[in-house]
Structure formats: structure tokens, C-alpha cells
Design an enzyme around this catalytic site. Structure first.
Site, PDB file in Angstrom:
ATOM      1  N   CYS A  52       0.836  -1.210   0.000  1.00 29.65           N
ATOM      2  CA  CYS A  52       0.000   0.000   0.000  1.00 29.65           C
ATOM      3  C   CYS A  52       0.870   1.259   0.000  1.00 29.65           C
ATOM      4  O   CYS A  52       0.484   2.294  -0.552  1.00 29.65           O
ATOM      5  CB  CYS A  52      -0.950   0.000   1.190  1.00 29.65           C
ATOM      6  SG  CYS A  52      -0.115  -0.123   2.784  1.00 29.65           S
ATOM      7  N   HIS A  96      -1.523   1.391   7.389  1.00 30.98           N
ATOM      8  CA  HIS A  96      -1.948   1.275   6.008  1.00 30.98           C
ATOM      9  C   HIS A  96      -1.785   2.650   5.353  1.00 30.98           C
ATOM     10  O   HIS A  96      -1.788   3.672   6.036  1.00 30.98           O
ATOM     11  CB  HIS A  96      -3.427   0.832   6.019  1.00 30.98           C
ATOM     12  CG  HIS A  96      -4.008   0.588   4.666  1.00 30.98           C
ATOM     13  ND1 HIS A  96      -3.411  -0.240   3.736  1.00 30.98           N
ATOM     14  CD2 HIS A  96      -5.149   1.064   4.079  1.00 30.98           C
ATOM     15  CE1 HIS A  96      -4.167  -0.264   2.639  1.00 30.98           C
ATOM     16  NE2 HIS A  96      -5.214   0.519   2.833  1.00 30.98           N
TER      17      HIS A  96
END
Length: 364
Positions: free
Chosen positions: A32, A306
Site C-alpha cells: 500500500c 496502512h
């Protein structure tokens, strides 16, 4: 993703920009950090256009050795030439190349998006510089009529300015004033991004002011003044001499805490405006910028979490979370400023900001 894609197309309807593509990127376990930066760079239109031009004018794929630049150009070309307007692409070749090139990104640990952006831009510059040197004639053929070589003047090699530099590079000047003789020593340095210290309930403007604030050098930190030929008390400050076309601001959200013996994430609320005026420049001419992308760190700590990105494209804001792409309202951008309280359930904080310089045409 078909459903998400059609949902996005429905949301935009007739306003779907001609020729534009909105594609999510598949996550390979922990990529990510890479996906969020790639989306920000893809929607940095001047960079994208020059990369695609490089791809079109490049040698036949069989002739050129694969590198990070060819893989990135291929990925951007793949996205821009899709028949569908929305969907998902797997940047497998690019991620494999990143991992091959840099062992930092090989494991499945949480990676830092800012480190990745730095690595990527510097790697692209290195490749372009090597290609430029290889394309030049050997020195023996660089002679002109009177026998002087054209490549270098007085043995000083001019640094190559690539299209990556033209987009992202700015110049800082480090001014040091001796408090005894008042002589100012200035040293220039280039940058691809500005890393700013942050404080609770602050703004980008105040962080930039702190970045350029005057610091007094005394006691053990005295400055050696060439004119006085001795160590002297001095005042030092950093100013922006040449603002870049694309201003990348990195908020230092991860701080090493001595007493904890580890890094801690600072969830501070730092307001970043949609339009930014840079006033701490040497010329004191205000440079105006417009926000077009934000890489967001989601999570309470530095070693897990994330990354997602917010992108402005054709006056619409979009939210990219790996494979998923959706439209968001401009007002939603402020939910990523950070938390005014120490402990908050909101852990989605702006981490890297991308601003584009407004030309005089854009301002009018």
C-alpha cells in the site's frame, strides 16, 4: 471491483473526464506504501505526460535493459491506454523491480511511503543521467574547430537537469550571518521534498515559518567565520531560493522518543490548505500552489498501519485505497488533518502533500 468501477462511473456520469482513467492497484501483501505514492504521481499530470512521452520515444523494449524507469513508464502507459475507464491493475512487474533493486522493500514489514518516494525519484534521476551520458559522443568526437572540448567548461561538469528535476526540484539557501562582522555566508542545496517538523493544532504555513526561522549558533555550536578566521556566534536560517513546480511536503509524523527507545506516531492536527502561498522565499515573491494529492497514513503506530491516497483530478476528489477507488467530497479532505486530542479514534492522517504551482493563467 466491477461494481466499484461502475459505481464511480455512475457518480461521475457525464462529468467523467475525456480520456482519463481511474484504476485501483492490487496490493501484494504490504505494498500500500507503493500504491499510494504511485497514484499521487500518476495524477501529477506534467510528470505523467513526460513519463509517457519517454515511453513512446524509448527504444524497442527488446533493446533496453529493464529498470525502474522502464517499469514505471510501462505501468503508467498500461493504465492510460485501458479501454475501460475504471478497474484494477496489478503493478506486479514494477513491485518486483522495486524489491530487486532495494532490499529495504523486500520483506513483508510495514514500509514508509516517504522513504519509497525518495528512493523512486532519486533512482529515476540516476537512470536518466546514465542514459544521457551513454547517448553522448565519446570525448574524442567532442572537439570543435579550435580544439576545445564542448562538453565541459574549465573542467566543471554542468549537472544534468532531467524532467524529474524540472518537476520536483527546488533550491534552498542556508544563510549564516556572523554576529561579529555581519558577513553573510550562503550555501545552496537542492531538494525534492521539504520535511517539516509538526506541532499540535498547527498549519502548514506555521510549519513552514518554523522551518525558515532564525536559529542562533553559540556555545559549542559556534560558526567558523572565514572573514574573522575564528569561531563566532552567528544566526542561521533556511529560505527557499527557487520554489519547485511540484512542491512535495513531508510531515514528520514519526518521532524517535528517547524515553521510550522507539518511534512514536504524532497524530497532531496540522491543517493543510487547498491553496497555499509560499512566502518564505528569497525573492519574497509569493508562489501560489494548489493541492492535488495527499498520501495518508492510517494507524496509530509507525510499524504497522496502512496507506491510502486522496487525489484531485479535473476538479473532482477521489479516494484510492489499493484496489478501491471512490469519489469523495472536497470537504472530506479536512478529515485527514489529524487529531486535536492525544487519543482519538481517527487515525487517518495526512503524511505527504503534493502541491502544484499555479501559473499566472491559473490564477486569473
Amino acid at each position: 471491483m466491477g461494481a466499484t468501477g461502475s459505481k464511480l462511473e455512475k457518480a461521475l456520469g457525464d462529468q467523467f473526464p475525456e480520456g482519463e482513467r481511474y484504476f485501483g492497484l492490487e496490493n501484494f501483501g504490504n505494498t500500500c506504501y507503493c500504491n499510494s505514492v504511485l497514484q499521487a504521481l500518476y495524477f501529477c499530470v506534467p510528470f505523467r505526460e513526460q513519463l509517457l512521452e519517454y515511453y513512446v520515444n524509448g527504444k524497442n523494449p527488446g533493446e533496453v535493459e529493464e529498470n525502474l524507469l522502464t517499469c514505471l513508464a510501462e505501468l503508467f502507459s498500461q493504465i492510460s491506454s485501458q479501454k475501460k475507464k475504471t478497474g484494477v491493475i496489478a503493478p506486479k512487474r514494477f513491485v518486483q523491480r522495486v524489491r530487486k533493486q532495494n532490499e529495504l522493500f523486500r520483506g513483508y514489514m510495514h514500509q514508509d511511503a516517504h522513504e519509497f518516494l525518495n528512493f523512486l525519484l532519486n533512482e529515476l534521476v540516476d537512470i536518466l543521467e546514465k542514459e544521457s551520458q551513454a547517448a553522448k559522443c565519446p570525448p574524442s568526437q567532442e572537439r570543435i574547430a579550435n580544439g576545445h572540448a564542448t562538453a565541459q567548461a574549465n573542467g566543471i561538469k554542468e549537472p544534468l537537469v532531467t524532467w524529474v528535476h524540472k518537476n520536483f526540484q527546488g533550491i534552498l539557501t542556508n544563510e549564516t550571518r556572523c554576529l561579529r562582522c555581519e558577513t553573510v555566508t550562503a550555501r545552496d542545496e537542492t531538494f525534492f521534498d521539504l520535511s517539516l517538523d509538526i506541532e499540535q493544532n498547527s498549519s502548514i504555513t506555521s510549519c513552514l515559518k518554523n522551518f525558515s526561522s532564525t536559529e542562533t549558533l553559540n556555545a559549542e555550536d559556534k560558526f567558523f567565520c572565514d572573514k574573522c578566521c575564528s569561531l563566532q556566534e552567528a544566526q542561521k536560517r533556511m529560505k527557499i531560493k527557487k520554489p519547485p513546480q511540484i512542491l512535495v511536503i513531508h510531515l514528520k509524523r514519526f518521532k524517535y522518543m528517547e524515553q521510550l527507545g522507539r518511534y512514536k506516531k504524532l497524530s497532531y492536527r496540522v491543517v493543510f490548505p487547498l491553496e497555499l502561498k509560499l512566502s518564505n522565499t528569497v525573492e519574497n515573491a509569493d508562489s501560489e500552489y494548489s493541492l492535488f494529492a495527499v498520501v495518508v497514513h492510517v494507524g496509530s503506530g509507525p510499524n504497522h498501519g496502512h496507506y491510502v491516497s486522496l487525489v484531485k483530478s479535473h476538479n473532482h476528489w477521489l479516494f484510492f485505497d489499493d484496489e478501491n477507488v471512490e469519489m469523495i467530497d472536497e470537504s472530506a479532505v479536512q478529515t485527514f488533518f489529524g487529531s486535536a486530542q492525544e487519543y482519538s479514534s481517527n487515525t487517518d492522517h495526512g503524511y505527504i502533500l503534493f502541491y502544484e504551482c499555479l501559473s499566472t493563467d491559473d490564477k486569473s
